[in-house]
Design a protein around this motif. Structure first.
Motif, mmCIF file in Angstrom:
data_model
loop_
_atom_site.group_PDB
_atom_site.id
_atom_site.type_symbol
_atom_site.label_atom_id
_atom_site.label_comp_id
_atom_site.label_asym_id
_atom_site.label_seq_id
_atom_site.Cartn_x
_atom_site.Cartn_y
_atom_site.Cartn_z
ATOM 1 N N LEU A 7 64.578 20.264 -4.611
ATOM 2 C CA LEU A 7 64.868 21.433 -5.432
ATOM 3 C C LEU A 7 63.585 21.925 -6.102
ATOM 4 C CD1 LEU A 7 68.175 20.268 -7.193
ATOM 5 C CD2 LEU A 7 67.874 21.344 -4.951
ATOM 6 N N ALA A 8 63.358 23.228 -6.094
ATOM 7 C CA ALA A 8 62.157 23.822 -6.695
ATOM 8 C C ALA A 8 62.572 24.667 -7.892
ATOM 9 C CB ALA A 8 61.434 24.692 -5.671
ATOM 10 N N ARG A 9 61.932 24.460 -9.039
ATOM 11 C CA ARG A 9 62.338 25.173 -10.243
ATOM 12 C C ARG A 9 62.076 26.665 -10.168
ATOM 13 N NH1 ARG A 9 59.918 27.426 -13.922
ATOM 14 N NH2 ARG A 9 57.918 26.554 -13.350
ATOM 15 N N GLY A 10 61.014 27.091 -9.469
ATOM 16 C CA GLY A 10 60.690 28.505 -9.418
ATOM 17 C C GLY A 10 59.868 28.849 -8.198
ATOM 18 N N PRO A 11 59.475 30.111 -8.057
ATOM 19 C CA PRO A 11 58.775 30.554 -6.847
ATOM 20 C C PRO A 11 57.408 29.913 -6.658
ATOM 21 C CG PRO A 11 58.863 32.303 -8.507
ATOM 22 C CD PRO A 11 59.779 31.227 -8.969
ATOM 23 N N LYS A 12 56.680 29.660 -7.726
ATOM 24 C CA LYS A 12 55.368 29.026 -7.567
ATOM 25 C C LYS A 12 55.512 27.599 -7.057
ATOM 26 C CE LYS A 12 52.793 31.789 -10.909
ATOM 27 N NZ LYS A 12 51.856 32.320 -9.913
ATOM 28 N N MET A 68 59.995 21.959 -17.899
ATOM 29 C CA MET A 68 59.681 23.386 -17.924
ATOM 30 C C MET A 68 58.575 23.696 -18.928
ATOM 31 S SD MET A 68 62.373 26.467 -17.776
ATOM 32 C CE MET A 68 63.215 26.012 -19.263
ATOM 33 N N TYR A 69 58.055 22.648 -19.612
ATOM 34 C CA TYR A 69 56.968 22.911 -20.536
ATOM 35 C C TYR A 69 55.803 23.591 -19.837
ATOM 36 C CZ TYR A 69 59.282 19.767 -23.779
ATOM 37 O OH TYR A 69 60.167 19.187 -24.619
ATOM 38 N N GLU A 70 55.554 23.161 -18.588
ATOM 39 C CA GLU A 70 54.389 23.697 -17.911
ATOM 40 C C GLU A 70 54.703 25.000 -17.190
ATOM 41 O OE1 GLU A 70 51.543 22.597 -18.357
ATOM 42 O OE2 GLU A 70 50.322 23.416 -16.755
ATOM 43 N N GLN A 71 56.003 25.390 -17.188
ATOM 44 C CA GLN A 71 56.344 26.638 -16.503
ATOM 45 C C GLN A 71 55.515 27.764 -17.059
ATOM 46 O OE1 GLN A 71 60.444 27.395 -17.708
ATOM 47 N NE2 GLN A 71 59.743 29.078 -18.927
ATOM 48 N N GLN A 72 55.236 27.703 -18.363
ATOM 49 C CA GLN A 72 54.558 28.822 -18.988
ATOM 50 C C GLN A 72 53.064 28.793 -18.738
ATOM 51 O OE1 GLN A 72 56.510 26.677 -20.601
ATOM 52 N NE2 GLN A 72 58.121 27.757 -21.659
ATOM 53 N N GLN A 73 52.559 27.752 -18.120
ATOM 54 C CA GLN A 73 51.123 27.692 -17.875
ATOM 55 C C GLN A 73 50.757 28.158 -16.479
ATOM 56 O OE1 GLN A 73 49.553 23.860 -18.911
ATOM 57 N NE2 GLN A 73 49.278 24.548 -20.991
ATOM 58 N N GLU A 74 51.743 28.511 -15.669
ATOM 59 C CA GLU A 74 51.453 28.920 -14.310
ATOM 60 C C GLU A 74 51.682 30.415 -14.224
ATOM 61 O OE1 GLU A 74 52.754 26.539 -11.308
ATOM 62 O OE2 GLU A 74 52.400 24.706 -12.370
ATOM 63 N N HIS A 75 50.613 31.162 -14.195
ATOM 64 C CA HIS A 75 50.730 32.598 -14.325
ATOM 65 C C HIS A 75 50.029 33.283 -13.163
ATOM 66 C CE1 HIS A 75 51.702 31.393 -18.373
ATOM 67 N NE2 HIS A 75 50.557 30.775 -18.424
ATOM 68 N N GLY A 76 50.646 34.326 -12.695
ATOM 69 C CA GLY A 76 50.019 35.117 -11.652
ATOM 70 C C GLY A 76 49.077 36.130 -12.240
ATOM 71 N N SER A 105 66.585 32.060 -11.959
ATOM 72 C CA SER A 105 66.147 32.193 -13.356
ATOM 73 C C SER A 105 64.910 31.376 -13.687
ATOM 74 C CB SER A 105 67.278 31.739 -14.281
ATOM 75 O OG SER A 105 67.529 30.348 -14.097
ATOM 76 N N GLU A 106 64.446 30.520 -12.761
ATOM 77 C CA GLU A 106 63.351 29.581 -13.030
ATOM 78 C C GLU A 106 63.709 28.663 -14.192
ATOM 79 O OE1 GLU A 106 59.347 31.160 -13.065
ATOM 80 O OE2 GLU A 106 60.050 33.060 -12.266
ATOM 81 N N SER A 107 64.978 28.403 -14.373
ATOM 82 C CA SER A 107 65.451 27.647 -15.531
ATOM 83 C C SER A 107 65.908 26.256 -15.130
ATOM 84 C CB SER A 107 66.608 28.399 -16.196
ATOM 85 O OG SER A 107 67.289 27.574 -17.100
ATOM 86 N N MET A 108 65.464 25.261 -15.905
ATOM 87 C CA MET A 108 65.929 23.904 -15.677
ATOM 88 C C MET A 108 67.405 23.770 -16.024
ATOM 89 S SD MET A 108 63.590 22.021 -14.345
ATOM 90 C CE MET A 108 63.998 20.317 -14.719
ATOM 91 N N ALA A 109 67.900 24.628 -16.916
ATOM 92 C CA ALA A 109 69.317 24.595 -17.257
ATOM 93 C C ALA A 109 70.165 24.939 -16.040
ATOM 94 C CB ALA A 109 69.595 25.561 -18.406
ATOM 95 N N GLU A 110 69.697 25.914 -15.244
ATOM 96 C CA GLU A 110 70.438 26.280 -14.036
ATOM 97 C C GLU A 110 70.385 25.159 -13.006
ATOM 98 O OE1 GLU A 110 70.677 29.957 -10.779
ATOM 99 O OE2 GLU A 110 69.361 30.118 -12.530
ATOM 100 N N VAL A 111 69.249 24.476 -12.927
ATOM 101 C CA VAL A 111 69.147 23.322 -12.021
ATOM 102 C C VAL A 111 70.148 22.252 -12.438
ATOM 103 C CG1 VAL A 111 67.641 21.461 -11.222
ATOM 104 C CG2 VAL A 111 66.716 23.768 -11.505
ATOM 105 N N LEU A 112 70.211 21.984 -13.741
ATOM 106 C CA LEU A 112 71.130 20.964 -14.239
ATOM 107 C C LEU A 112 72.581 21.342 -13.955
ATOM 108 C CD1 LEU A 112 71.579 18.340 -15.812
ATOM 109 C CD2 LEU A 112 71.566 19.700 -17.929
ATOM 110 N N ASP A 113 72.921 22.592 -14.191
ATOM 111 C CA ASP A 113 74.295 23.044 -13.940
ATOM 112 C C ASP A 113 74.675 22.837 -12.476
ATOM 113 O OD1 ASP A 113 74.569 23.761 -16.574
ATOM 114 O OD2 ASP A 113 74.176 25.895 -16.230
#
Length: 403
Positions: free
Chosen positions: A125-130, A1-9, A148-156
């Motif tokens: 499995l896709a972490r988020g909409p992008k 999820m480090y790169e989650q913050q680099q993908e911005h609309g 939530s776009e969260s890796m924690a939710e994916v893990l759960d």
């Protein structure tokens, strides 16, 4: 999820009130006028810099990382061949740019068709909409994506379903995800990391060193981080130069660290550096957060019937921006620490950068400061004692005092 913050609309342009429109005859003071912001991003740095400059900031760009081009990454090639030969049960795609790059790299190696054929039959499995969009653009369909776009939710979800005996391919994004991987392995899964790109130190370390010098010298008002590897890389370079503690002290105090999301903040928070993050993990909200926070940290002073705001490298006087030379800003800050009190020439001399022992330097810098302010009465000369800000005695002491 480090790169989650680099993908911005894309983000909308702010309205006039958000830009700090004033009532004066001159141009409105923008929210970041007078402030200097450091940008550590490797990707989309120009876009972030343009957003900041449009709101008045001076930008110091120092990419703390560089990305290894995918077709040149032999490790990714080896993993791709292995996954084609030994098909996983589950594939977790974490970033859109990474997933697209993986498919494009495989096509360049002549493995694109084989890889897509294997991915068609797995639990994707896709972490988020992008990421979901990138998967569908490749002609594939994801099975599930967390709201939530969260890796924690994916893990759960994975642990709840059970992963014992299953082979899981995890698209990485610059650095390993040890906690995530360890939890899957503890559940009995075989985990294969897919390093779609790797972070490396920048080829030119000069800009990073200049940014670090600006941090320790309090020449920056804020530093922005859009990936955890960039934050870790900056601290690592500070350690190599022997200034890590000085950098951390500045980030804990005068220099505001702003991260695009909580995962990006992890390396800083591990060093007890408090950070700010926008509610939405995008560039636009990050800039809007700075537009609120930096002006909000400025304490307006009622001086000689005027309203004075001391910003990073400029002042706002009655809603008008006035650039001030560095020596003048040093004097002004020294006076503003005790507004209305006399500050001696000796103390002001110590505040001047590189002034030596000649108190005449204080007089010269003070004269230039008064010219820059365009209002000589703001600073009063106290004969044989020093100088003072002409604080309005009618001001509410609890509002403008030393609390």
């Amino acid at each position: 999820m480090y790169e989650q913050q680099q993908e911005h609309g894309g983000e909308r342009e702010p309205t006039a009130p958000e830009l700090g429109a004033g009532a004066g005859a001159g141009p409105a003071v923008r929210p970041l006028d007078g402030f200097t912001v450091g940008v550590t991003a490797a990707r989309r740095a120009e876009e972030l810099g343009a957003l900041l400059e449009r709101r008045g900031a001076q930008v110091l760009h120092a990419p703390a990382l560089r990305i290894v081009p995918l077709p040149d990454d032999t490790e990714l090639l080896a993993v791709t061949r292995d996954l084609i030969e030994h098909v996983p049960d589950i594939v977790i795609a974490t970033t859109a740019i990474g997933f697209r790059g993986w498919i494009e790299a495989a096509e360049g190696w002549g493995l694109g068709e084989s890889l897509l054929d294997r991915l068609t039959g797995v639990e994707l499995l896709a972490r988020g909409p992008k990421v979901r969009g990138a998967i569908r653009a490749a002609g594939l369909t994801e099975k599930w994506s967390p709201a939530s776009e969260s890796m924690a939710e994916v893990l759960d979800r994975l642990l709840a379903e059970g992963v014992a005996g299953r082979r899981v391919a995890l698209q990485l994004h610059g650095e390993p995800l040890p906690g995530f991987v360890e939890a899957l392995r503890a559940g009995g899964a075989e985990v294969v990391g897919v390093p779609v790109y790797r972070w490396m130190p920048p080829e030119d370390i000069g800009p990073v060193d200049r940014l670090l010098d600006a941090v320790t010298g309090r020449g920056l008002d804020a530093v922005t981080f859009t990936s955890a590897p960039a934050a870790a890389s900056l601290l690592r370079r500070a350690g190599e130069r022997g200034i890590r503690e000085e950098v951390l002290a500045a980030l804990r105090g005068e220099v505001l660290p702003v991260c695009v999301g909580p995962v990006t903040a992890v390396p800083l928070q591990a060093e007890d550096v408090p950070t700010l993050q926008p509610e939405r993990f995008r560039l636009g909200p990050l800039v809007q957060l700075l537009c609120r926070e930096l002006p909000g940290r400025v304490r307006p002073l009622p001086v000689a019937g005027r309203r004075l705001e001391i910003r990073g490298h400029a002042v706002v006087l009655d809603g008008e921006l006035r650039p001030v030379p560095p020596a003048g800003m040093a004097l002004l800050r020294a006076l503003a620490r005790r507004p209305g009190w006399v500050v001696s020439r000796a103390d002001l001399l110590r505040a001047l950068p590189g002034a030596g022992r000649d108190e005449h330097a204080v007089e010269t810098a003070m004269a230039r400061l008064r010219v820059a302010l365009g209002a000589p009465k703001l600073i009063q000369t106290v004969v044989k004692r020093g100088y003072r800000l002409s604080l309005d005695p009618r001001a509410e002491t609890d509002k403008y005092g030393g609390e």
